[in-house]
Design a protein around this motif. Sequence first.
Motif, PDB file in Angstrom:
ATOM      1  N   GLY A 128       0.808  -1.211   0.000  1.00 21.92           N
ATOM      2  CA  GLY A 128       0.000   0.000   0.000  1.00 21.92           C
ATOM      3  C   GLY A 128       0.836   1.253   0.000  1.00 21.92           C
ATOM      4  O   GLY A 128       2.024   1.248  -0.317  1.00 21.92           O
ATOM      5  N   ILE A 129       0.202   2.362   0.396  1.00 20.20           N
ATOM      6  CA  ILE A 129       0.841   3.674   0.386  1.00 20.20           C
ATOM      7  C   ILE A 129       0.732   4.310   1.761  1.00 20.20           C
ATOM      8  O   ILE A 129      -0.110   3.931   2.577  1.00 20.20           O
ATOM      9  N   GLU A 187      -9.088  10.205  -2.850  1.00 22.56           N
ATOM     10  CA  GLU A 187      -8.604  10.300  -4.219  1.00 22.56           C
ATOM     11  C   GLU A 187      -7.630   9.160  -4.536  1.00 22.56           C
ATOM     12  O   GLU A 187      -7.640   8.596  -5.636  1.00 22.56           O
ATOM     13  N   SER A 188      -6.784   8.820  -3.569  1.00 22.60           N
ATOM     14  CA  SER A 188      -5.856   7.703  -3.778  1.00 22.60           C
ATOM     15  C   SER A 188      -6.616   6.405  -3.978  1.00 22.60           C
ATOM     16  O   SER A 188      -6.278   5.602  -4.870  1.00 22.60           O
ATOM     17  N   ILE A 198      -8.828   5.752   4.912  1.00 22.16           N
ATOM     18  CA  ILE A 198      -7.572   5.334   5.551  1.00 22.16           C
ATOM     19  C   ILE A 198      -7.787   4.007   6.284  1.00 22.16           C
ATOM     20  O   ILE A 198      -8.801   3.832   6.978  1.00 22.16           O
ATOM     21  N   ASP A 199      -6.840   3.101   6.152  1.00 17.91           N
ATOM     22  CA  ASP A 199      -6.914   1.799   6.828  1.00 17.91           C
ATOM     23  C   ASP A 199      -6.076   1.750   8.102  1.00 17.91           C
ATOM     24  O   ASP A 199      -6.416   1.029   9.043  1.00 17.91           O
ATOM     25  N   ILE A 215      -4.084   2.033   2.856  1.00 20.12           N
ATOM     26  CA  ILE A 215      -3.670   3.427   2.897  1.00 20.12           C
ATOM     27  C   ILE A 215      -3.340   3.758   4.351  1.00 20.12           C
ATOM     28  O   ILE A 215      -4.201   3.663   5.230  1.00 20.12           O
ATOM     29  N   VAL A 216      -2.077   4.100   4.576  1.00 18.91           N
ATOM     30  CA  VAL A 216      -1.592   4.463   5.915  1.00 18.91           C
ATOM     31  C   VAL A 216      -1.459   5.979   5.976  1.00 18.91           C
ATOM     32  O   VAL A 216      -1.024   6.607   5.009  1.00 18.91           O
TER      33      VAL A 216
END
Length: 581
Positions: free
Chosen positions: A339-340, A353-354, A395-396, A374-375
Motif C-alpha cells: 500500500g501507500i 482520491e488515492s 484510511i486503513d 492506505i496508511v
Amino acid sequence: MNSPTIPSPVVPRAPPVLVPADTPDSPTYLPSCSWVTPVLTDMYQLTMTYAYWKGGRQNDNAVFDLYFRKNPFGGEFTIFAGLEECIRFVQSFRFSEKELKYLRELMPACEPEFFDYLASLDCSGLSIYAIAEGTVVFPRVPLLRIEGPLAIGQLLETTLLNLTNFSSLICTNAARLRIAAGADKKLLEFGLRRAQGPDGAMTASRFAYMGGFDGTSNVAAGMYFGISPKGTHAHSYVSAHVKLDDLKSRMLKVNPKNVPEGFKVGDERNIVTLAVQYKAELGYSIASLGELAAFCSYAMAFPDSFLALVDTYDTLQSGVPNFICVALALLQCGYAPNGIRLDSGDLAYLSKESRRMLIEADKKYNTNLQACVIVASNDINEAVLLALNDQSHSIDTFGIGTNLVTCQAQPALGMVYKLVEINNEPRIKLSQEAAKITIPGRKDAYRLVGSEGVPILDLIIRKGESPPVIKRRVLCRHPFEEKKRAFVTPTFVIPLLRVVWRGKNAKSFDGEVFEQSATNMRAPFPSLSQLRDFVGSQLALMREDHVRLMNPTPYKVSVTTDLFHYINDMMMKELPIAELE
C-alpha cells in the motif's frame, strides 16, 4: 421467576493473574529499567525515613493508598497500568553498596547506624493489594494498598507513583485513540523520535500496545516486549534517487510461491521496464522519474511488503501514480503490493482520491490494487481522527507519534499516595477542595454490575465490613455529599483489590490468616498480549456513555453508609473549631 442473567457477550473477563512462586528459590525479576532502584526517589522520602528511624517509629504499622483524583483528557475513565513494574521493584528492593556510600556523603548529619538500617531494608514486611493491571478505573478508588512498616511504605511512594502515572496515562491515551479510530482500523505507534528520552519511548511503546495499538516503529520495543515493529521508508530515500540511471539493478526474480503463468521458479523480470511501460500506458507523464526509481529500488528490496511513502513531491500527480506503476510491475512478478503512506496534506481528501485512483487502475488491468492499504500519519490526534471520520476517509491504518507518546493533550495524570492508617488509627487529610480529602482507613472496593450486564458503580467499603452480595440491595452514598445516594441491587459483584505481594515477614493487622500460596507473588506475569485483550474486554464491558470521547457521563464511585459516617466523624474530629470574638 428466573433470576436475571448477564448476557454472555458482556460477562466480565477474569483479569490476568500473577502466578505465585512455586518455591522460595524462584528467581527475582528486576525492574525493566535499570534506573529503578531505591534511590529513584524524592529527597524528602529519605529525610522522613531518617526522622521515623530517629524517633523509633520505622516499624509502626502503616497503610498507604495510591489513587488518582481526576480522569485525564477530559474523559471519565482511566486504564490502570504499570503494576508489573511495581512488583518487580518491590521484590528487588535493596540499597546497593554504591548507593549507601552516596547517601552517607549526601546526609552526613545522620547517625551511622541509620545507614546500617537502610542496608538491611527490604519489602519482606509488606502486604500489597492492587487492582488488576488493565482494569478500567476511576477517581478515589485505591489502585494499590500498601500495608506494613511505616518507613519502607514511605520510601516506596515516589517510585510507585513514577511507575504507574505515565504508564496509565499512555495506556488511557492509546485506548481513547483506539475508540476514536474505530475497531476496524490499524494503529501504529510512531513516537520514538519525539518521546521524552529512551525510557519514555520504551514505556510509551509498551503501554500504547496494551491500550489497543497494533504495532510500533520502535525496534527495541519489538525485541523486548514482543510488539510487531512496522515501518517503510522516509522522504530521504526518495530524494536519494534522482533518475532511473541511479538503479544498479533492475531485475527481480518472480515469486517462487506464486509463479506467474509462462514463467518458472528462478526466472527474472525487469521491474523498471515494466513500471515505465505502465507509466506510459496510464498517461502519468509528469510523475517524477527519481521517485519512480526510488519505488522500484524499494520494491526490489521488499517485494513481499512494498509500501511507499507518496508525498515527497506531489501525492496525486506523482506519488500515487508512481506507486501504481511499480505495484502493477510487482503483480506481473507474482507479488502483492502492500500500500501507500500519506504524511501530509488533507488526509481525508487525499485518501479518497488515492483509493479512487487504485480502483481505476483495477478496472483497467483487472487486478486487486484496491485492496492496498492506505496508511496516514502527520500529527494525528483524537480530534483529527474524529474529524476524519466525519469526512468518510479511506484510511486503513494510522501512524501516531507525538500526540500519543507525549500525551500532548494532558502530560500528567496526577496520582497521589496517602497515609490512611497508622497503628490501627485511621488518618485523614482535609482540604477546602472535596476532591483532595482522603478517605481514611483500610478499604476494599467492589464493582457492582447491574441486570443489563454493565457496571453501575464502584463501591468502597471499610476493611472488615461485609462485602456487597449478589441480588441483595445496598445503599451506596457519595463520600462527602449526604443527599447523593442510591440503592443498588447487583447482579454481579467484582472484587477489585487482591493481594499481589506479601513478604515472608508480613504481619496481619486484624487477625487475617495469611496463606502461604499468597506470599511473594512473582512472574510469570501476564503477557502484554493478555493485558491488551483484557483492556479491550474492560472497555467493552463499560456502558458506552461512560467511555465515549465527547461529553461522557461520570461514573459513580460510592461508599457504604458505615464508611460515609466514618469519614464524616473523622472530619469532625480533625477539623479545628474556629473561635469568634
